[in-house]
Enzyme design. Structure first.
Site, PDB file in Angstrom:
ATOM      1  N   ASP A  33      -7.741   7.655  -0.777  1.00 46.08           N
ATOM      2  CA  ASP A  33      -7.380   9.260  -0.491  1.00 46.08           C
ATOM      3  C   ASP A  33      -5.862   9.155  -0.319  1.00 46.08           C
ATOM      4  O   ASP A  33      -5.540   9.641   0.976  1.00 46.08           O
ATOM      5  CB  ASP A  33      -8.259   9.770   0.286  1.00 46.08           C
ATOM      6  CG  ASP A  33      -8.058  11.001   0.663  1.00 46.08           C
ATOM      7  OD1 ASP A  33      -7.401  11.599  -0.305  1.00 46.08           O
ATOM      8  OD2 ASP A  33      -8.248  11.717   1.684  1.00 46.08           O
ATOM      9  N   GLU A  52      -5.929   2.761   8.251  1.00 41.01           N
ATOM     10  CA  GLU A  52      -4.978   3.685   8.625  1.00 41.01           C
ATOM     11  C   GLU A  52      -3.860   3.032   8.796  1.00 41.01           C
ATOM     12  O   GLU A  52      -3.722   2.280   9.900  1.00 41.01           O
ATOM     13  CB  GLU A  52      -5.633   4.624   9.512  1.00 41.01           C
ATOM     14  CG  GLU A  52      -4.848   5.701  10.177  1.00 41.01           C
ATOM     15  CD  GLU A  52      -4.026   6.711   9.018  1.00 41.01           C
ATOM     16  OE1 GLU A  52      -4.803   7.270   8.387  1.00 41.01           O
ATOM     17  OE2 GLU A  52      -2.775   6.570   8.918  1.00 41.01           O
ATOM     18  N   HIS A 103      -7.509   5.283   3.243  1.00 45.17           N
ATOM     19  CA  HIS A 103      -6.579   6.290   3.792  1.00 45.17           C
ATOM     20  C   HIS A 103      -7.501   7.016   4.826  1.00 45.17           C
ATOM     21  O   HIS A 103      -7.829   8.116   4.632  1.00 45.17           O
ATOM     22  CB  HIS A 103      -5.839   7.066   2.834  1.00 45.17           C
ATOM     23  CG  HIS A 103      -5.162   6.226   1.979  1.00 45.17           C
ATOM     24  ND1 HIS A 103      -5.501   5.587   1.048  1.00 45.17           N
ATOM     25  CD2 HIS A 103      -3.591   6.018   1.760  1.00 45.17           C
ATOM     26  CE1 HIS A 103      -4.613   5.042   0.264  1.00 45.17           C
ATOM     27  NE2 HIS A 103      -3.604   5.250   0.699  1.00 45.17           N
ATOM     28  N   ASP A 120      -2.412  -1.098   5.874  1.00 42.36           N
ATOM     29  CA  ASP A 120      -2.012  -0.736   4.475  1.00 42.36           C
ATOM     30  C   ASP A 120      -3.222  -0.748   3.605  1.00 42.36           C
ATOM     31  O   ASP A 120      -4.187  -1.729   3.599  1.00 42.36           O
ATOM     32  CB  ASP A 120      -0.986  -1.354   3.905  1.00 42.36           C
ATOM     33  CG  ASP A 120      -0.653  -1.122   2.599  1.00 42.36           C
ATOM     34  OD1 ASP A 120      -0.284   0.042   2.587  1.00 42.36           O
ATOM     35  OD2 ASP A 120      -0.885  -1.764   1.681  1.00 42.36           O
TER      36      ASP A 120
HETATM   37  N1  SAM Z   1      -9.344  10.492   4.142  1.00 48.25           N
HETATM   38  C1  SAM Z   1      -9.143  11.484   4.824  1.00 48.25           C
HETATM   39  C2  SAM Z   1      -9.872  12.616   5.026  1.00 48.25           C
HETATM   40  O1  SAM Z   1     -10.547  13.015   3.749  1.00 48.25           O
HETATM   41  O2  SAM Z   1     -10.295  13.141   6.049  1.00 48.25           O
HETATM   42  C3  SAM Z   1      -7.695  11.884   5.021  1.00 48.25           C
HETATM   43  C4  SAM Z   1      -6.586  11.062   4.732  1.00 48.25           C
HETATM   44  S1  SAM Z   1      -4.994  11.604   4.437  1.00 48.25           S
HETATM   45  C5  SAM Z   1      -4.877  12.664   2.814  1.00 48.25           C
HETATM   46  C6  SAM Z   1      -4.107  10.401   4.187  1.00 48.25           C
HETATM   47  C7  SAM Z   1      -3.935   9.474   5.327  1.00 48.25           C
HETATM   48  O3  SAM Z   1      -3.491   8.066   4.692  1.00 48.25           O
HETATM   49  C8  SAM Z   1      -3.049   9.800   6.277  1.00 48.25           C
HETATM   50  O4  SAM Z   1      -3.645   9.928   7.582  1.00 48.25           O
HETATM   51  C9  SAM Z   1      -1.812   8.805   6.353  1.00 48.25           C
HETATM   52  O5  SAM Z   1      -1.268   8.317   7.654  1.00 48.25           O
HETATM   53  C10 SAM Z   1      -2.532   7.597   5.603  1.00 48.25           C
HETATM   54  N2  SAM Z   1      -1.655   6.614   5.103  1.00 48.25           N
HETATM   55  C11 SAM Z   1      -0.487   6.832   4.323  1.00 48.25           C
HETATM   56  N3  SAM Z   1      -0.103   5.698   3.738  1.00 48.25           N
HETATM   57  C12 SAM Z   1      -1.122   4.651   3.896  1.00 48.25           C
HETATM   58  C13 SAM Z   1      -1.115   3.495   3.385  1.00 48.25           C
HETATM   59  N4  SAM Z   1      -0.246   2.995   2.698  1.00 48.25           N
HETATM   60  N5  SAM Z   1      -2.186   2.890   3.909  1.00 48.25           N
HETATM   61  C14 SAM Z   1      -3.298   3.372   4.611  1.00 48.25           C
HETATM   62  N6  SAM Z   1      -3.278   4.657   5.066  1.00 48.25           N
HETATM   63  C15 SAM Z   1      -1.974   5.326   4.715  1.00 48.25           C
END
Ligand code: SAM
Length: 294
Positions: free
Chosen positions: A164, A118, A42, A143
């Site tokens: 995350d 992402e 994520h 995903d």
């Molecule tokens: N890891 C990043 C950091 O520490 O800088 C922050 C990530 S943020 C908490 C969560 C991210 O996951 C968001 O950008 C969101 O768009 C993305 N996201 C949400 N659902 C997701 C999924 N099923 N698979 C991948 N990414 C996803």
């Protein structure tokens, strides 16, 4: 429809906690020459403008990175993380906050690589722009579960997976335990770091039980709380489960987390928890010898 945008929260205390741990885990991978792979399931957008209207809305970074980044009494182990933040803010004014991909990139050696997934289209486009000419980084609009299926285990058989989730849907704890269990079944020696928010005690106990019963072993739990369990005005704290942590990580982590807690919780509420949620091997029950009958 993905509604979560990390720009609203970038640089908050949870990011400080998460990115402190992330740097410790990546630095530990430097102890061996062999290359490693970092998978960020994520990934977010890698660089956050704290002057952006979304970030300015609640100014969460004021209670997070703003309290930490210029401290000259920070433990040496925090240096790599603070260097990243300072490099992006050379004028001693806090404007930019580096996300996990950007922090991780500074800790890749030439032979290492990273894969970022992402799901948000716009955020993924931004991420692609940041790493466009980087041969060591692969960005996927994908995903998290699909990325775990596709990239675990990595061909290097060494590395770290950061999970995350934004926790923006119901039953996320259950879903994540299942994802972790599946990924671990394919790579039981891999290091996995799973971030989570501290919620109501009942929810946390259920998560704990699910993890204990998952069959995944060697799980270190690190938590940082800024408020007591009865706090309901927002996130009271957060944690990270680390599967297959580096040797003796808990010894070096304890003073680091304690320092962070003191700086991030001036009211002295909450605290730090660091323990083995699941130890390496099941504790053997004492063997009771049955008496031999003649
Ligand atoms: N890891 C990043 C950091 O520490 O800088 C922050 C990530 S943020 C908490 C969560 C991210 O996951 C968001 O950008 C969101 O768009 C993305 N996201 C949400 N659902 C997701 C999924 N099923 N698979 C991948 N990414 C996803």
């Amino acid at each position: 429809m993905l509604s979560y945008r990390h720009l609203f929260h970038a640089g908050n205390f949870a990011d400080v906690f998460k990115h402190t741990l992330l740097t410790q885990l990546l630095l530990a991978l430097h102890k061996k020459e062999a290359p490693f792979c970092y998978l960020d399931t994520h990934a977010g957008i890698a660089l956050y403008d704290l002057q952006h209207a979304w970030s300015q809305k609640a100014q969460e970074h004021e209670q997070g990175i703003a309290r930490v980044w210029q401290r000259d009494d920070a433990p040496p182990a925090l240096q790599a993380y603070l260097d990243c933040v300072r490099r992006d803010n050379p004028n001693a004014r806090l404007r930019w906050y580096p996300g996990s991909p950007r922090i991780a990139r500074t800790l890749l050696r030439e032979r290492d690589r990273m894969v970022l997934s992402e799901l948000n289209v716009e955020d993924c486009a931004k991420l692609e722009a940041v790493f466009a000419s980087d041969r060591q980084t692969s960005v996927r609009h994908m995903d998290a579960d699909a990325a775990l299926n596709m990239f675990v285990p990595p061909r290097e058989r060494r590395g770290l997976v950061l999970i995350d989730s934004p926790f923006d849907r119901a039953r996320e704890f259950e879903r994540l335990v299942q994802s972790l269990k599946r990924a671990h079944a394919r790579w039981d020696t891999g290091m996995f770091a799973l971030w989570y928010p501290l919620m109501q005690p009942g929810i946390m106990r259920r998560f704990e039980r699910l993890m204990i019963n998952s069959g995944v072993r060697k799980v270190l739990r690190a938590e940082l709380a800024l408020h007591s369990e009865t706090w309901t005005l927002g996130m009271r704290g957060c944690g990270m489960l680390i599967v297959n942590p580096p040797w003796r990580l808990e010894q070096s982590l304890r003073p680091l987390l304690q320092w962070l807690w003191q700086v991030l919780s001036p009211a002295g509420e909450g605290g730090v928890r660091l323990d083995w949620l699941v130890p390496e091997a099941p504790v053997a029950a004492p063997r009771i010898r049955s008496r031999q009958r003649n």
